[in-house]
Design a protein around this motif. Structure first.
Motif, short mmCIF file in Angstrom:
data_model
loop_
_atom_site.label_atom_id
_atom_site.label_comp_id
_atom_site.label_asym_id
_atom_site.label_seq_id
_atom_site.Cartn_x
_atom_site.Cartn_y
_atom_site.Cartn_z
N PRO A 100 0.83 -1.21 0.00
CA PRO A 100 0.00 0.00 0.00
C PRO A 100 0.86 1.25 0.00
O PRO A 100 1.97 1.27 0.50
CB PRO A 100 -0.79 -0.13 1.32
CG PRO A 100 -0.76 -1.58 1.65
CD PRO A 100 0.56 -2.09 1.15
N THR A 101 0.28 2.35 -0.54
CA THR A 101 1.00 3.62 -0.61
C THR A 101 1.20 4.21 0.77
O THR A 101 0.26 4.29 1.56
CB THR A 101 0.19 4.63 -1.47
OG1 THR A 101 -0.06 4.03 -2.72
CG2 THR A 101 0.95 5.92 -1.64
N ARG A 102 2.36 4.63 1.13
CA ARG A 102 2.66 5.21 2.43
C ARG A 102 2.40 6.71 2.39
O ARG A 102 2.28 7.32 1.33
CB ARG A 102 4.11 4.93 2.80
CG ARG A 102 4.43 3.45 2.98
CD ARG A 102 5.92 3.28 3.21
NE ARG A 102 6.67 3.79 2.06
CZ ARG A 102 7.99 3.91 2.05
NH1 ARG A 102 8.69 3.60 3.13
NH2 ARG A 102 8.60 4.36 0.98
N THR A 148 -3.43 9.41 0.28
CA THR A 148 -2.45 8.80 1.20
C THR A 148 -2.89 7.38 1.50
O THR A 148 -3.89 6.88 0.97
CB THR A 148 -2.39 9.61 2.51
OG1 THR A 148 -3.65 9.52 3.17
CG2 THR A 148 -2.07 11.07 2.25
N SER A 149 -2.14 6.71 2.36
CA SER A 149 -2.53 5.38 2.81
C SER A 149 -3.77 5.49 3.69
O SER A 149 -4.07 6.53 4.26
CB SER A 149 -1.39 4.72 3.58
OG SER A 149 -1.07 5.50 4.72
N GLU A 196 -6.47 3.12 0.15
CA GLU A 196 -6.03 4.51 0.16
C GLU A 196 -7.10 5.40 0.78
O GLU A 196 -8.27 5.01 0.90
CB GLU A 196 -5.71 4.99 -1.26
CG GLU A 196 -4.55 4.27 -1.91
CD GLU A 196 -4.29 4.77 -3.31
OE1 GLU A 196 -3.14 4.65 -3.77
OE2 GLU A 196 -5.24 5.29 -3.95
#
Length: 293
Positions: free
Chosen positions: A16-18, A48-49, A84
């Motif tokens: 996942p995107t941090r 963001t996450s 997200e």
């Protein structure tokens, strides 16, 4: 070796995107065409996450940003989309820049804090325009830059003069009427309206009823004596009315008053048929005849 490296990179891409990998997109209502005083609306989307938490203290606060730009309103909305979270930051600015030509002005950037991570919102620009052109269009002849002379307008003063004369005459007439009523010069020789003053005085005492009758009768006697120029007795009423014919129609009221006066002050058994209300009516009738002069 190459195969193992590709596998590791694939696993990292799937994570996942941090917060540190947040994506920022700026949407403006329009990128140009703003005049002085216009509101500039923008939406900034930060992705963001899902577990990221925004520090509210890092949000920009409404207020002046420069001498020509104010931040008027700030609203934030969060929406979770899968792994997200999208943060919609709505901003409203107001432009006070008085542009002399079409140009861009910069909207300053700022930072948002998501836990230990910091997301930079970059500066962006919008186009502003002047309210009017600075230089006129080019002309072939110098005299073409001058505006034509305005035509002469002749005002018709006949109607205003008539109105002024009419209202002036009306004002003089009203002033004369008031002067005569108040006995102002040159009407100061008008007879004093003593019965009119008596009627107002008795009307103010009407609430006292029969208890005020003896004093009211005495006031009426003194007023009649002033109108006669001396003491007037009941036997002399005819002579008085002959000299003051304006009161002749009230002879029966005079006779009634003098009879009631004798009964009030000189008879042991006082008759109650003559009351304060009848005396007040007599005074008002005398005042009406007095004003008719």
């Amino acid at each position: 070796m190459r195969v193992a490296l590709l596998i590791v990179l694939s696993l990292l891409w799937a994570l996942p995107t941090r917060a540190g990998d947040a994506r920022v997109t700026i949407h403006s209502a329009r990128p140009f065409g703003y005049f002085v005083g216009d509101l500039i609306r923008a939406r900034i989307e930060i992705t963001t996450s899902a577990d990221a938490t925004l520090a509210a203290a890092s949000l920009p606060r409404p207020g002046p940003l420069s001498v020509s730009l104010d931040l008027k309103a700030v609203e934030i909305h969060a929406t979770t989309i899968g792994a997200e979270k999208r943060w919609d930051l709505d901003l409203v600015y107001q432009n006070f820049y008085v542009a002399l030509d079409a140009r861009n002005i910069e909207i300053p950037g700022f930072e948002l804090h998501f836990g230990d991570e910091t997301v930079l919102i970059p500066a962006w620009s919008v186009g502003v325009a002047p309210l009017r052109e600075i230089a006129p269009a080019k002309q072939d002849r110098p005299e073409d830059y001058l505006r034509p002379d305005s035509p002469t307008v002749f005002a018709n003063e006949t109607q205003p003069e008539r109105l002024a004369i009419t209202f002036g005459a009306l004002s003089i007439f009203v002033l004369g009427a008031v002067a005569r009523d108040r006995a102002w010069p040159p009407f100061q020789r008008r007879r004093e309206r003593i019965f009119n003053a008596l009627a107002r005085e008795l009307a103010a005492k009407a609430h006292a009823g029969h208890d005020a009758l003896p004093g009211a009768i005495q006031r009426m006697h003194r007023t009649i004596d002033r109108a006669n120029g001396g003491t007037l007795l009941g036997e002399d009423v005819s002579t008085f009315l002959a000299r003051r014919p304006e009161f002749a129609s009230l002879q029966s009221s005079f006779d009634r008053f003098f009879a009631a006066s004798r009964g009030e002050f000189f008879s042991e058994g006082k008759a109650d048929t003559y009351g304060f209300a009848e005396l007040l009516d007599f005074a008002r009738a005398l005042a009406r005849q007095e004003r008719a002069l």
